[in-house]
Design a protein around this motif. Sequence first.
Motif: not given
Length: 423
Positions: A219-225, A282-287
């Motif tokens: 996994g990658f977890v963080g802002r997509l920048i 692609n899960l998008g923004r996860v709460p």
Amino acid sequence: MEVVSFDRWRGLAALGHDIHVITTAHNRANSSEKIAGVQFHFSPSGPPARYSDEFYNHALRIFADLSAEKRFDLVHMDSGAVPADRLKHLRPQGIPTVVTWHGNSFDIARNAFNLAIATDTSPYDHPGDWPKAREDALAQDIVTAYKATYSYRHQFDHHVAINDRASADLHSIYRVPRSNIHAIFNPIDGTKFSPSNRNKPATDFRSAHHIPADAILIGFVGRLIPEKGIRFFLDAAQRLLGDTTFSSAASPRKIIFVVAGHGDLNDLARKAAEAHPGKIMNLGRVPRTQIPALVAALDLLVDPSVHYHGLNTVLLEATCSATDILAADIESVASVWRPTVSGTMEPSSQSRSIGLFAMADIHALERAIRSRVADLQRSEGVAAAQARAKDNYRRYCPLFGMNTNVASYHRLFLHAVARVKDS
């Protein structure tokens, strides 16, 4: 305001401190509200624009109005939230000032240099000869940033650094006396991120997203920048998935790459997932409430950042969840998960901590992922990964405890106030 800051203020209020926080409103109806013992004063989150003169002046007007009613013993700021030239009026009042550095202008310039390496040339090769104009521009950016940030040492009494590299920079680059530098790591809620609290949330998360229980989840977890290195993560994932030797080993477990986050490069993640259905998600923004379950569900968390960051919160969360980690070998990471000159970490941890790969090097990232996946295809490799993650939890998580963070700030604030009174 960051979540960790709120938890810190709540903990200090519980110790009896009268805490007032000036921050942006985020569409709240009230301009002032008491939450968990902390008195919040909200500045508009819309116009004026953030970081504009009007924005700062509005926050300082709130502070001036509050100061007319009571005398504050201390003022704290995160990352120099107010420019140095607007702090001058605090000096005649004799109010001690403390700043917590999550980054600074010099770091931003250093990040620009790293990004130039990663984007001005092919990300798969070492940088070639840049035009002289490009070199001059980067050098000028660093000099300008240094001059802008240097003045801060005259405005704050105490500086909190959230990693060892920041401490070294404050002393060696900005010439802040060591007695005014305090290393306090960001805190993690140990009740949410813990090996004892991972099995059921992890199982439930996989089930909710139709992820096989025995799949290897990377996994990658963080802002997509760009700075977070999402492009490198997705490039490595797609290159590996295109290599039949990567996923066709004997008795293989299914390999799934997952992206959780939101930002400017959303389309990049969406297109990668569409091109590799069932293999890239692609899960998008996860709460925020689901992050502990997501981190626990991962077999391997990858942090491919191509910039200097203070201390990546998701790395701390993964460590405290006993999730295995691969991370770009940048200063702030190395200062926590490897031994330091000051001996903060045990020397034996160097060979047993998280996996590190060269920043902005797609080949190094591919090799690192390939090696970890090969291990996870074997029962002995799974046992070794679990032992490594639990060892990291035991060694490092006490440094990130909320109680440790609150106690450190409590001692610092009492010390800062006492030193002013003694003088």
